[in-house]
Design an enzyme around this catalytic site. Structure first.
Site, PDB file in Angstrom:
ATOM      1  N   GLU A 414       5.442  32.380 -16.193  1.00 28.17           N
ATOM      2  CA  GLU A 414       4.043  32.268 -15.764  1.00 28.17           C
ATOM      3  C   GLU A 414       3.589  33.411 -14.861  1.00 28.17           C
ATOM      4  OE1 GLU A 414       4.116  28.094 -14.476  1.00 28.17           O
ATOM      5  OE2 GLU A 414       3.159  27.637 -16.371  1.00 28.17           O
ATOM      6  N   GLU A 484       9.470  24.809 -22.515  1.00 24.44           N
ATOM      7  CA  GLU A 484       9.276  23.598 -21.724  1.00 24.44           C
ATOM      8  C   GLU A 484       8.574  22.591 -22.619  1.00 24.44           C
ATOM      9  OE1 GLU A 484       7.379  24.203 -17.843  1.00 24.44           O
ATOM     10  OE2 GLU A 484       8.384  26.144 -17.679  1.00 24.44           O
TER      11      GLU A 484
HETATM   12  C1  GAL Z   1       5.141  24.709 -16.119  1.00 30.15           C
HETATM   13  C2  GAL Z   1       5.946  25.593 -15.210  1.00 30.15           C
HETATM   14  C3  GAL Z   1       7.041  24.867 -14.501  1.00 30.15           C
HETATM   15  C4  GAL Z   1       6.505  23.584 -13.928  1.00 30.15           C
HETATM   16  C5  GAL Z   1       5.925  22.759 -15.008  1.00 30.15           C
HETATM   17  C6  GAL Z   1       5.305  21.490 -14.507  1.00 30.15           C
HETATM   18  O1  GAL Z   1       3.894  25.247 -16.331  1.00 30.15           O
HETATM   19  O2  GAL Z   1       6.503  26.658 -15.909  1.00 30.15           O
HETATM   20  O3  GAL Z   1       7.558  25.674 -13.497  1.00 30.15           O
HETATM   21  O4  GAL Z   1       5.535  23.883 -12.992  1.00 30.15           O
HETATM   22  O5  GAL Z   1       4.894  23.457 -15.625  1.00 30.15           O
HETATM   23  O6  GAL Z   1       6.164  20.679 -13.839  1.00 30.15           O
END
Ligand code: GAL
Length: 974
Positions: A414, A484
């Site tokens: 990010e 993620e």
């Molecule tokens: C993503 C980010 C993570 C965490 C997650 C939400 O956007 O990369 O570090 O913030 O969201 O828990």
């Protein structure tokens, strides 16, 4: 006096006086002196005092306090400041590279003597494995230099300054530096020397650096080893008969390294000055025809994002905790880790090599806070910062390049886009073309080898899988990973199984990494675990920091049990032939020879027989139908009309590094016969007397129709209930305002439903005797709204059993799904021993139900609670045929028609809803039992997509029934 501003720590440069980065290794025959332990410590609230006298020789630090190194000073005493949590925003004004005047500064001092056998010849380096966020270092009064890059190693050459006795190491650490702009990861801000400090002897003729290149050719089964070293030496691997000069390639037949078969060969790099043990794993990573392959085969990531976290020590992890993480991952069928969002302690990567985990090693880089500013001033798009970015990339790659487990480098997380990222990518590719590059923020995939996304919905993944997504052509040719997905915040994540089906359907979709491994709740004397805001932070993001598959103490949450089941590497499912089970090896490399299989047969959840099951040694990807034995119908649990099930398990045949023989890897259940609904209960006549209605074993209030005792058990407040304490995923996120159900439900008033009694009557059920049914008609609705649930309760009895049939008809225009639909009743607090036949052992909801297996389970009411760090809906048991609550004397049994969800707790759902921390939950005088016909799914809406439509339908007419009995007092039906 005039202070010079900006100071070195506000300078974009990565540091000064530091040695070039090199490979990290834990052991060699060169001497090493760990400097961990108790250091002298002084904390100042600001960084602007010019007094560096503490670093001078002879400084008297007797009045200082102490701190444990490695550690974070904010976790070591109440007068040491406090942790602070923000997700995206910087907790200071954004004016890069400047930081606030309030800049907590920790001065550290450590005296040490060299061991008597410390060699006189040669040099020495002082290595810092992690200091948050920057350090300036002096040894024996001489300044060595300074560095930034919190989760990266930094070394200084100190040989000439060292003396045998009385060395004094002085380290000044500032919480904030220009580096903080590059470290805006979603986690606690925790300053300090949080990884080890070591003095390393560097003998003459010892390597400065070395690079182990070990590839595997799957076509002929050979491995090629070449160890490049900046000093000449020999490389030996006795098991392979390898003995070559550094720089010289050698090709030999080998067993490849994979996460499933982590074959490491012990070797040694011997130079004139040092012998360094090597652990060589041969493997080749490529993108071939749009698919990410290792050793020629597609791999599927069953991954997690791992932050380094310990509830008492923050990001300072001891070796046992790292090992625990790896063991827990392996035991839960995790095969991959993204080291979000920084290189972990290098010892963790040693464990990944050893136990077998694919690793995406991510650089210590995130500038997310600039997004809120329209990315103005983003360091990755500002050439002045590029040297700092390149330094970070180099420190990661050089440190970790000799780990076979690392198969992708990630530029960071990010950071938006910018030329600095391109420069990092170019530098990494040039240095290490043997691995692939990852960066989720690069949607064009200009710099990456995989198309990576976070929290894409099922539909979008489906589209990407079919290569039907729009986007740059270059991207279309790349493999796809979800770096993620499945936001494991609180109860959840839901929807894992549906993702897994997509990963198994589309070659291009190579799995993903659940967000995230562990809740970052900090141990707190009152709250249980603290989260954002609990330390009085000015800006914070609450419990968004508790979104892991493990609770802070590393107890697996139900989400991890679900993940383990969903990603299991062997599928045991229905076969064409009813007397067989289909066994599918879903691994990418390994056959099934490490597993043994068993069958067992259950009648009404009780095992009537079990035994070994002979399964052929299927190769990766193979599948076979395996005959089951004759069903042992006549075991001890046999009942003529019982519900029958096969359960087939795959377990470790032998002890492994990560679990003992017998550890269950996969399981499946095959229903043999359907459940028969409970027998009807009618015939008894209701008697109205003294303001009471007595119907079989039930006593009711004649005015309200409310049950007062059922089967001798006093009860309170049985009525329709639709509320659940919203989960974090119910609460959703700003991205999807229409799915912020927690808020929408509350606005609609579902937590404060009114119950109007329209009629209480004793009727005749058609075909039955007169007066056999107690009917209570109600309208259940929130104040201020014109939607309602018309609800009829119909009670009948056969004299010993009491049946409640509930029918619900929505009225008005419902635009929201219900949190749940069922009845709640209060029972005496003594009834806290629970036995049930249904799904278990853990909680399950419509889209988190894979790990629930049909069986007979028991526990106490307390055992049924899932202790989410922020209390919320939890603990529902799915597919319940019957549940009994008892206290050794009294027992109440409830059978469902159809099967139902139950939950039981010592506090009401309203109290659960009001609680903000575990410590707020205080047992009351009742056990509240919930019997639910429906539950809304869980989804992943706290950050990702919400509940799939099939798991969150709008209210519709519903009918369901429960039969109450007092087993033991009267013959129980089954
Ligand atoms: C993503 C980010 C993570 C965490 C997650 C939400 O956007 O990369 O570090 O913030 O969201 O828990």
């Amino acid at each position: 006096m005039r202070l010079s501003t900006p100071s070195w720590y506000e300078d974009v440069s990565p540091g000064r006086g530091v040695l070039p980065p090199r490979a990290w290794y834990a052991r060699s025959d060169a001497a090493a002196l760990p400097l961990d332990g108790t250091w002298r410590f002084r904390l100042s609230p600001t960084a602007d005092h010019a007094d560096e006298s503490f670093a001078a020789e002879g400084y008297d630090a007797r009045d200082w306090g102490e701190v444990t190194v490695p550690g974070h000073w904010v976790l070591q005493g109440e007068d040491r400041g406090a942790p602070a949590y923000t997700n995206v925003v910087y907790p200071f004004p954004v004016d890069p590279p400047r930081v606030p005047t309030e800049n907590p500064t920790g001065d550290h001092l450590r005296r040490f003597d060299l061991p008597d056998d410390w060699p006189e010849a040669g040099g020495a380096v002082l290595r810092f494995d992690g200091v948050d966020s920057c350090a300036r270092v002096w040894l024996n009064g001489r300044e060595l230099g300074e560095f930034k890059g919190s989760r990266l190693p930094h070394e200084f050459s100190v040989g000439r300054i060292l003396r045998p006795r009385g060395n004094v190491l002085a380290v000044r650490v500032h919480q904030w530096s220009s580096g903080s702009y590059l470290e805006d990861q979603d986690q606690w801000w925790l300053p300090g020397i949080f990884r080890g400090v070591t003095l390393l002897h560097r003998p003459e003729g010892a390597p400065g650096d070395f690079f182990v290149h070990a590839s595997y050719d799957h076509a002929d089964g050979t491995g090629t080893l070449r160890v490049v070293c900046d000093v000449p030496g020999r490389v030996t691997v006795p098991e392979l008969g390898v003995d070559v000069a550094t720089g010289e390639p050698v090709t030999v037949p080998v067993e490849a390294w994979t996460a499933e078969t982590p074959r490491l060969y012990a070797g040694e790099l011997a130079t004139a000055g040092e012998r360094i043990p090597l652990r060589v794993g041969f493997r080749t990573v490529r993108v071939e025809n749009g698919v990410l392959t290792v050793n020629g085969r597609r791999v599927l990531f069953r991954g997690v994002n791992r932050h380094e976290f310990h509830p008492d020590h923050g990001r300072c992890l001891d070796p046992a905790t790292m090992r625990r993480d790896v063991e827990l991952m392996k035991r839960h069928n995790v095969n991959a880790v993204r080291t979000s969002h920084y290189p972990p302690h290098p010892a963790f990567l040693d464990l990944c090599d050893e136990y077998g985990l694919w690793v995406i090693d991510e650089c210590d880089l995130e500038t997310h806070g600039f997004q809120r500013l329209g990315w103005r001033g983003n360091p990755v798009d500002d050439a002045r910062w590029t040297p700092a970015l390149l330094d970070r990339a180099a420190r990661m790659v050089e440190r970790d390049k000799n780990h076979p487990s690392v198969i992708l480098w990630s530029l960071g997380n990010e950071c938006g886009t910018g030329a600095g990222l391109g420069a990092m990518a170019d530098a990494i590719r040039e240095r290490d073309p043997s691995r692939l590059l990852h960066y989720e923020g690069d949607r064009s995939c200009e710099h990456t080898d995989v198309y990576s996304r976070m929290y894409a919905s099922h539909d979008e993944v489906d589209e990407i899988g079919r290569r039907a997504d729009e986007g740059p052509a270059a991207r279309g040719a790349l493999p796809f990973v979800l770096c993620e997905y499945a936001h494991a915040m609180g109860n959840g994540p839901g929807g894992l199984a549906a993702y897994q089906r997509l990963f198994e359907t589309y070659e291009r979709c190579q799995g993903g990494f659940v967000w995230e491994w562990i809740d970052h709740g900090l141990t707190h004397p009152v709250h249980g675990y603290a989260y954002g805001g609990d330390f009085g932070e000015e800006l914070h993001d609450g419990n968004f920091v508790c979104d892991g598959l493990l609770f802070p103490d590393r107890t697996p949450s139900p989400g991890l049990a679900e993940f383990k089941k969903v990603v299991e590497p062997v599928r045991l499912g229905a076969a064409r032939d009813a007397g067989a089970v289909r066994v599918t090896n879903l691994r990418d490399f390994a056959d099934l020879s490490d597993l043994s299989f068993t069958w067992s047969f259950q009648v009404d959840g009780e095992t009537t027989g079990s035994g070994p099951l002979k399964v052929p040694v299927l190769a990766a990807g193979e599948s076979a139908e395996v005959d089951l034995p004759e069903p042992p119908e006549h075991g001890p649990g046999h009942r003529p009309a019982g519900e029958r099930t096969w359960t087939v398990r795959a377990e470790l045949a032998r002890d492994t590094r990560w679990a003992p023989a017998g550890h269950e890897v996969a399981w499946g259940q095959l229903p043999v016969s359907a459940r028969r609904p409970p027998a009807p209960a009618h015939g008894a006549r209701a008697v109205v007397r003294d303001g009471r209605i007595v119907l079989g074993p039930g006593v009711f209030d004649a005015r309200t129709g409310a049950p007062l005792t059922l089967c001798g058990v006093p009860l309170a407040g049985l009525r329709l209930d639709v509320w659940r304490a919203p989960t974090d995923n119910d609460n959703g996120s700003a991205r999807r305002p229409d799915e912020r159900f927690g808020r929408l439900w509350r606005e609609l008033g579902l937590h404060r439903m009114r119950h109007r009694i329209d009629a209480v009557s004793v009727d005749r059920t058609p075909g039955e005797a007169a007066g056999d049914t107690l009917t209570v008609l109600t309208r259940v609705a929130p104040a201020a709204r014109d939607v309602a649930l018309r609800t009829a309760y119909r009670w009948t009895s056969d004299g010993t059993r009491l049946r409640l049939a509930v029918s619900v008809t929505p009225e008005g225009e419902w635009r929201l799904p219900l949190p749940r639909l069922g009845v709640t009743l209060g029972l005496p607090a003594t009834l806290d021993e629970v036995v049930w036949f249904g799904g278990g052992p853990g909680e399950a909801y419509p889209d988190t139900r894979e790990a629930a297996r049909l069986g007979r389970w028991h526990g106490t009411v307390d055992d049924l609670q899932t202790p989410y760090v922020r209390p919320q809906e939890n603990g529902a048991r799915i597919d319940t045929r019957w549940v009994e609550l008892g206290d050794g004397t009294d027992r109440l049994r409830v059978e469902g028609d159809p099967a139902f969800w139950f939950a039981a707790r010592r506090w009401t759902d309203a109290a659960l809803d009001a609680a903000t921390h575990r410590g707020d939950l205080v047992p009351g005088g009742s056990v509240w039992l919930r019997l639910d016909h429906a539950q809304q799914g869980i989804g992943s809406g706290s950050c990702g997509p919400g509940v799939l439509p099939e798991f969150g339908p709008l209210p519709a007419p519903a009918a369901f029934a429960f039969t109450f009995t007092a087993p033991g007092r009267e013959p129980a039906a089954s």
